[in-house]
Design a protein around this motif. Structure first.
Motif, short mmCIF file in Angstrom:
data_model
loop_
_atom_site.label_atom_id
_atom_site.label_comp_id
_atom_site.label_asym_id
_atom_site.label_seq_id
_atom_site.Cartn_x
_atom_site.Cartn_y
_atom_site.Cartn_z
N GLN A 318 -3.08 -8.41 -21.96
CA GLN A 318 -1.69 -8.11 -21.61
C GLN A 318 -1.51 -6.61 -21.38
N SER A 319 -2.14 -5.82 -22.25
CA SER A 319 -2.02 -4.37 -22.13
C SER A 319 -2.68 -3.89 -20.84
N LEU A 320 -3.88 -4.43 -20.55
CA LEU A 320 -4.61 -4.01 -19.34
C LEU A 320 -3.88 -4.47 -18.08
N THR A 321 -3.33 -5.69 -18.13
CA THR A 321 -2.58 -6.18 -16.96
C THR A 321 -1.37 -5.30 -16.70
N TYR A 322 -0.69 -4.92 -17.78
CA TYR A 322 0.47 -4.04 -17.63
C TYR A 322 0.03 -2.69 -17.04
N THR A 323 -1.11 -2.15 -17.56
CA THR A 323 -1.64 -0.87 -17.06
C THR A 323 -2.00 -0.99 -15.58
N ASN A 324 -2.60 -2.11 -15.21
CA ASN A 324 -2.98 -2.35 -13.81
C ASN A 324 -1.75 -2.40 -12.91
N GLN A 325 -0.71 -3.05 -13.41
CA GLN A 325 0.53 -3.13 -12.63
C GLN A 325 1.13 -1.72 -12.45
N SER A 326 1.05 -0.90 -13.52
CA SER A 326 1.56 0.48 -13.43
C SER A 326 0.77 1.26 -12.40
N LEU A 327 -0.56 1.10 -12.43
CA LEU A 327 -1.42 1.80 -11.47
C LEU A 327 -1.09 1.35 -10.04
N HIS A 328 -0.88 0.04 -9.88
CA HIS A 328 -0.57 -0.53 -8.58
C HIS A 328 0.74 0.06 -8.05
N HIS A 329 1.70 0.17 -8.93
CA HIS A 329 3.01 0.73 -8.59
C HIS A 329 2.85 2.18 -8.13
N LEU A 330 2.05 2.93 -8.86
CA LEU A 330 1.80 4.33 -8.53
C LEU A 330 1.10 4.43 -7.17
N LYS A 331 0.15 3.53 -6.96
CA LYS A 331 -0.62 3.52 -5.70
C LYS A 331 0.30 3.24 -4.51
N ASP A 332 1.20 2.27 -4.69
CA ASP A 332 2.15 1.94 -3.62
C ASP A 332 2.99 3.15 -3.25
N ALA A 333 3.44 3.86 -4.28
CA ALA A 333 4.27 5.04 -4.05
C ALA A 333 3.46 6.12 -3.32
N LEU A 334 2.22 6.32 -3.75
CA LEU A 334 1.37 7.32 -3.10
C LEU A 334 1.08 6.94 -1.65
N LYS A 335 0.86 5.66 -1.41
CA LYS A 335 0.60 5.18 -0.04
C LYS A 335 1.81 5.45 0.85
N GLN A 336 2.98 5.22 0.27
CA GLN A 336 4.22 5.47 1.01
C GLN A 336 4.29 6.94 1.43
N VAL A 337 3.91 7.83 0.52
CA VAL A 337 3.95 9.28 0.81
C VAL A 337 2.98 9.63 1.93
N THR A 338 1.82 9.00 1.92
CA THR A 338 0.80 9.35 2.93
C THR A 338 1.23 8.96 4.34
N THR A 339 2.20 8.04 4.46
CA THR A 339 2.67 7.67 5.81
C THR A 339 3.76 8.62 6.30
N MET A 340 4.23 9.53 5.44
CA MET A 340 5.35 10.42 5.79
C MET A 340 4.86 11.74 6.37
N SER A 341 5.72 12.32 7.26
CA SER A 341 5.46 13.69 7.72
C SER A 341 6.05 14.62 6.67
N HIS A 342 5.79 15.90 6.90
CA HIS A 342 6.30 16.89 5.95
C HIS A 342 7.81 16.84 5.88
N GLU A 343 8.41 16.66 7.10
CA GLU A 343 9.87 16.63 7.17
C GLU A 343 10.41 15.37 6.49
N GLU A 344 9.73 14.21 6.75
CA GLU A 344 10.17 12.93 6.16
C GLU A 344 10.07 13.00 4.64
N PHE A 345 9.03 13.67 4.22
CA PHE A 345 8.86 13.80 2.76
C PHE A 345 10.00 14.60 2.14
#
Lengths: 380, 121
Positions: A318-345
């Motif tokens: 349960q703890s590892l699954t929760y940690t994995n979900q947190s990492l996944h959430h962080l990854k999604d956010a980082l991926k979103q940033v990588t699609t942005m231009s400097h101005e969009e960011f």
């Protein structure tokens, strides 16, 4: 012809002169203005160029910085990916291992239950008896030893009594000749009485009629004497028979009394040794049974600990699954940033940052304990 | 007639451990992987005691208890949560939906047997 050529030439000079004048007075200012304008344009251009050049280097610096950020995000995403994969691997291995452990534990439990049953059958005297076989064997050995002791005691006493009996029979046997002699005396008395009666009869006959009565008495005395001799004879026969039987009895009893008692004593020693061994074994078995009983309690504790320990997989999963979900959430956010231009960011960056923090506020790790001791229990 | 107990947990290890513990005391044990499966079982069977996890796929423990308390057959059945959650707010929610008690994982077999005997007694 020469004149016309001269006129044309003059005209040409005039036109040329006129063109020259016009060129000088009209074209020159225009050219000057044009040159000035061009110079101005050139200067402006140069100024602009210089300005653009400064702007580009700044942009270039910003672009370079943004690129570095993007690279950083890409690396972070790759690392998070790797972490997620590792956590998933750990979860898979852990689940497989715990399934194996659980099945093995079930198997062990089943075998132990069977083994406990077998041991119980082995140590108990019968299926429904509460008394242990070892205890029963100990009782049997003790009883047998006591019975044997009594038997040997009785045998020894019987032997002693037989000897005593033999002595008494011997006394009887030894008194037999005296009885025989007494009977022989009776025989002699009887014989003498008979002789006396005969003499009396003779004397009675000689006395004639007067002795007739006496003759009758003499006959009676003779008859009594004969009967007395007959009795004596009969008793003597009986006594001889008794004597013979006593001799036989003495022979048999002597034979019995003369039997060697030592083999019984030796046998008793052997049996005592065997019984002692049975008792020692029974006492040892009792100790083993007590140890088995104690082991059963220890086993119960060990099983409890194992059951508690094996629950770690659920907790860590349960703890590892929760940690994995947190990492996944962080990854999604980082991926979103990588699609942005400097101005969009510049516009949406804050929202992404908020989104990362939002999960921490909204979700929590379902595991609150960090130890494997049993958790608290509360009844509402 | 031994008592019937329903164990609801998505973790195979927990189901196995609870089953081993309760069977050692001769209880009849039925297993469900989540709240939905448990609810389906409760539609056709009666249980004397239910032991449920909180975080499960499809339906969690609190929702299961809430649903069961709405069924006449399970209005008074003892239901204890067996979960890794130990927060007071979660316990308050459990109490609000009608849970009988709260046990935090890992459970100790002897304590589980004692609490089972108590709620069934």
């Amino acid at each position: 012809m020469e004149f016309r050529d001269g006129v044309i030439a003059l005209l040409a000079v005039a036109v040329g002169y006129a063109i020259g004048l016009i060129t000088f007075w009209v074209v020159s200012p225009i050219l000057s203005v044009a040159i000035m304008l061009l110079w101005q344009v050139y200067r402006n251009r140069q100024t602009q160029k210089a300005s653009v050049s400064t702007q580009t280097s700044q942009d270039k610096a910003i672009n370079l910085d943004w690129h570095t950020h993007m690279q950083l995000y890409q690396e972070a995403i790759a690392t998070v990916d790797e972490c997620e994969a590792n956590i998933n691997n750990v979860l898979t291995v852990q689940n497989d291992a715990v399934t194996l452990l659980g099945d093995s534990f079930d198997g062990l439990g089943r075998l132990m239950t069977e083994q406990t049953g077998f041991i119980s059958d082995l140590v108990k005297s019968t299926d429904d008896a509460e008394i242990f076989h070892s205890e029963q064997m100990k009782q049997f050995a003790n009883n047998t030893s006591q019975t044997l002791e009594r038997f040997i005691q009785s045998t020894i006493e019987m032997s002693a009594s037989t000897m005593e009996l033999l002595e008494k029979v011997n006394l009887i046997y030894e008194s037999m000749p005296q009885a025989m002699k007494a009977l022989q005396d009776i025989d002699q008395i009887s014989s003498q009485t008979n002789l006396l009666a005969l003499n009396a009869a003779i004397e009675a006959a000689r006395a004639g009629e007067a002795g007739r009565g006496f003759a009758v008495v003499a006959d009676e005395v003779r008859a009594l004497s004969n009967r007395s001799a007959g009795f004596s004879d009969g008793i003597q026969k009986q006594l001889r028979s008794i004597q013979s039987q006593i001799e036989q009895l003495t022979q048999h009893v002597s034979k019995v009394a003369a039997q060697d008692m030592s083999y019984i004593i030796d046998a008793k020693k052997d049996i005592d040794t065997a019984l002692k061994q049975i008792i020692i074994k029974a006492e040892k078995d009792s100790k083993v049974i007590a140890r088995i009983d104690s082991s059963a309690h220890e086993l119960e504790t060990a099983i409890s600990d194992t059951i508690r320990g094996l629950q770690f997989s659920d907790i860590t999963s349960q703890s590892l699954t929760y940690t994995n979900q947190s990492l996944h959430h962080l990854k999604d956010a980082l991926k979103q940033v990588t699609t942005m231009s400097h101005e969009e960011f510049g516009v949406a960056g804050e929202a992404v940052t908020e989104k990362i923090g939002q999960r921490r506020n909204e979700k929590h790790n379902p595991v609150s304990r960090n130890e494997i001791t049993s958790g608290e229990i509360e009844l509402f | 007639m031994s008592k019937k107990i329903l164990i609801v947990d998505d973790s195979a290890a927990i189901r196995q451990m609870v089953e081993a513990t309760l069977k050692s005391a001769s209880y009849q044990v039925t297993l469900a992987k989540d709240g939905r499966e448990a609810l389906d079982l409760c539609a056709s069977q009666r249980f004397d005691f239910i032991l449920t996890d909180q975080n499960m796929p499809r339906m969690d423990g609190l929702t299961l208890i809430k649903s069961l308390r709405g069924m006449p057959a399970f209005m008074r059945t003892p239901i204890i949560m067996l979960t890794t959650e130990a927060g007071d707010d979660m316990k308050a929610q459990g109490k609000a939906v009608g849970a009988t008690g709260w046990m935090v994982k890992p459970f100790d077999p002897q304590k589980l047997l004692a609490i089972t005997a108590k709620v069934l007694g």
